[in-house]
Design a protein around this motif. Structure first.
Motif, PDB file in Angstrom:
ATOM      1  N   LEU A  11      17.898  -8.067 -14.833  1.00 15.39           N
ATOM      2  CA  LEU A  11      17.910  -7.940 -13.378  1.00 15.39           C
ATOM      3  C   LEU A  11      17.578  -6.504 -12.955  1.00 15.39           C
ATOM      4  O   LEU A  11      16.750  -6.282 -12.072  1.00 15.39           O
ATOM      5  CB  LEU A  11      19.283  -8.364 -12.841  1.00 15.39           C
ATOM      6  N   LEU A  12      18.198  -5.533 -13.613  1.00 13.58           N
ATOM      7  CA  LEU A  12      17.896  -4.126 -13.313  1.00 13.58           C
ATOM      8  C   LEU A  12      16.422  -3.807 -13.587  1.00 13.58           C
ATOM      9  O   LEU A  12      15.781  -3.111 -12.798  1.00 13.58           O
ATOM     10  CB  LEU A  12      18.767  -3.193 -14.149  1.00 13.58           C
ATOM     11  N   ARG A  14      13.839  -5.808 -13.476  1.00 10.31           N
ATOM     12  CA  ARG A  14      13.002  -6.408 -12.437  1.00 10.31           C
ATOM     13  C   ARG A  14      13.116  -5.653 -11.116  1.00 10.31           C
ATOM     14  O   ARG A  14      12.114  -5.386 -10.451  1.00 10.31           O
ATOM     15  CB  ARG A  14      13.371  -7.872 -12.225  1.00 10.31           C
ATOM     16  N   LEU A  15      14.342  -5.314 -10.726  1.00  7.75           N
ATOM     17  CA  LEU A  15      14.545  -4.687  -9.423  1.00  7.75           C
ATOM     18  C   LEU A  15      14.105  -3.222  -9.400  1.00  7.75           C
ATOM     19  O   LEU A  15      13.481  -2.769  -8.439  1.00  7.75           O
ATOM     20  CB  LEU A  15      16.003  -4.810  -8.996  1.00  7.75           C
ATOM     21  N   THR A  16      14.413  -2.473 -10.439  1.00  7.95           N
ATOM     22  CA  THR A  16      14.039  -1.053 -10.452  1.00  7.95           C
ATOM     23  C   THR A  16      12.554  -0.853 -10.740  1.00  7.95           C
ATOM     24  O   THR A  16      12.020   0.219 -10.490  1.00  7.95           O
ATOM     25  CB  THR A  16      14.859  -0.253 -11.477  1.00  7.95           C
ATOM     26  N   ARG A  18      10.127  -2.532  -9.265  1.00  5.04           N
ATOM     27  CA  ARG A  18       9.289  -2.920  -8.121  1.00  5.04           C
ATOM     28  C   ARG A  18       8.583  -1.718  -7.509  1.00  5.04           C
ATOM     29  O   ARG A  18       9.179  -0.661  -7.314  1.00  5.04           O
ATOM     30  CB  ARG A  18      10.134  -3.594  -7.035  1.00  5.04           C
ATOM     31  N   ASN A  29       5.235  -4.743 -10.516  1.00  5.24           N
ATOM     32  CA  ASN A  29       6.426  -4.388 -11.276  1.00  5.24           C
ATOM     33  C   ASN A  29       5.919  -3.583 -12.464  1.00  5.24           C
ATOM     34  O   ASN A  29       5.127  -4.103 -13.266  1.00  5.24           O
ATOM     35  CB  ASN A  29       7.205  -5.610 -11.739  1.00  5.24           C
ATOM     36  N   ASP A  53      15.935   1.244  -1.435  1.00  3.85           N
ATOM     37  CA  ASP A  53      16.928   0.313  -1.958  1.00  3.85           C
ATOM     38  C   ASP A  53      16.534  -0.299  -3.299  1.00  3.85           C
ATOM     39  O   ASP A  53      17.245  -1.141  -3.833  1.00  3.85           O
ATOM     40  CB  ASP A  53      17.260  -0.774  -0.933  1.00  3.85           C
ATOM     41  N   ASP A  54      15.435   0.137  -3.885  1.00  9.16           N
ATOM     42  CA  ASP A  54      15.035  -0.299  -5.225  1.00  9.16           C
ATOM     43  C   ASP A  54      15.364   0.745  -6.291  1.00  9.16           C
ATOM     44  O   ASP A  54      14.947   0.621  -7.437  1.00  9.16           O
ATOM     45  CB  ASP A  54      13.533  -0.605  -5.274  1.00  9.16           C
ATOM     46  N   GLN A  56      17.812   2.704  -8.933  1.00  3.89           N
ATOM     47  CA  GLN A  56      18.860   2.183  -9.809  1.00  3.89           C
ATOM     48  C   GLN A  56      20.265   2.426  -9.269  1.00  3.89           C
ATOM     49  O   GLN A  56      21.110   1.547  -9.335  1.00  3.89           O
ATOM     50  CB  GLN A  56      18.739   2.758 -11.219  1.00  3.89           C
ATOM     51  N   ILE A  59      20.866  -0.142  -6.497  1.00  2.00           N
ATOM     52  CA  ILE A  59      20.960  -1.501  -7.039  1.00  2.00           C
ATOM     53  C   ILE A  59      22.261  -1.685  -7.806  1.00  2.00           C
ATOM     54  O   ILE A  59      22.941  -2.700  -7.655  1.00  2.00           O
ATOM     55  CB  ILE A  59      19.740  -1.809  -7.930  1.00  2.00           C
ATOM     56  N   ARG A  62      24.987  -2.227  -5.356  1.00  2.00           N
ATOM     57  CA  ARG A  62      24.927  -3.563  -4.747  1.00  2.00           C
ATOM     58  C   ARG A  62      25.433  -4.629  -5.710  1.00  2.00           C
ATOM     59  O   ARG A  62      26.147  -5.550  -5.311  1.00  2.00           O
ATOM     60  CB  ARG A  62      23.500  -3.894  -4.322  1.00  2.00           C
TER      61      ARG A  62
END
Length: 85
Positions: A11-12, A14-16, A18, A29, A53-54, A56, A59, A62
């Motif tokens: 998850l980290l 994928r999110l970090t 972006r 990505n 908000d992307d 680390q 995230i 959150r």
């Protein structure tokens, strides 16, 4: 309640990872679908940006808040036999 089980590190990643093009809006990505040239948009060559908000630290905060806010509901539903196969 629907619970999706996703590996925290995946998850980290994928999110970090972006990135987006500020000109055309195309999404990338850097780990899973990188641009052809590092940090540049394939379509127009603009420098890719990271949303605030992307990052680390945001995230991680959150995800911790989500865990804390949903823990009680997950325990209650799990103990009452409310989980379906």
């Amino acid at each position: 309640m629907i619970q999706l089980l996703v590996d925290y590190n995946q998850l980290l990643l994928r999110l970090t990872g972006r990135r987006s093009c500020p000109t055309c809006g195309r999404l990338y990505n850097i780990h899973l679908q990188p641009p052809l040239v590092d940090e540049l948009c394939d379509l127009d060559g603009s420098k890719l940006v990271i949303r605030d908000d992307d990052r680390q630290e945001v995230i991680s905060g959150r995800l911790t808040a989500y865990e804390n806010q949903t823990r009680r509901s997950r325990i209650t539903i799990g103990c009452s036999g409310g989980w379906w196969p």
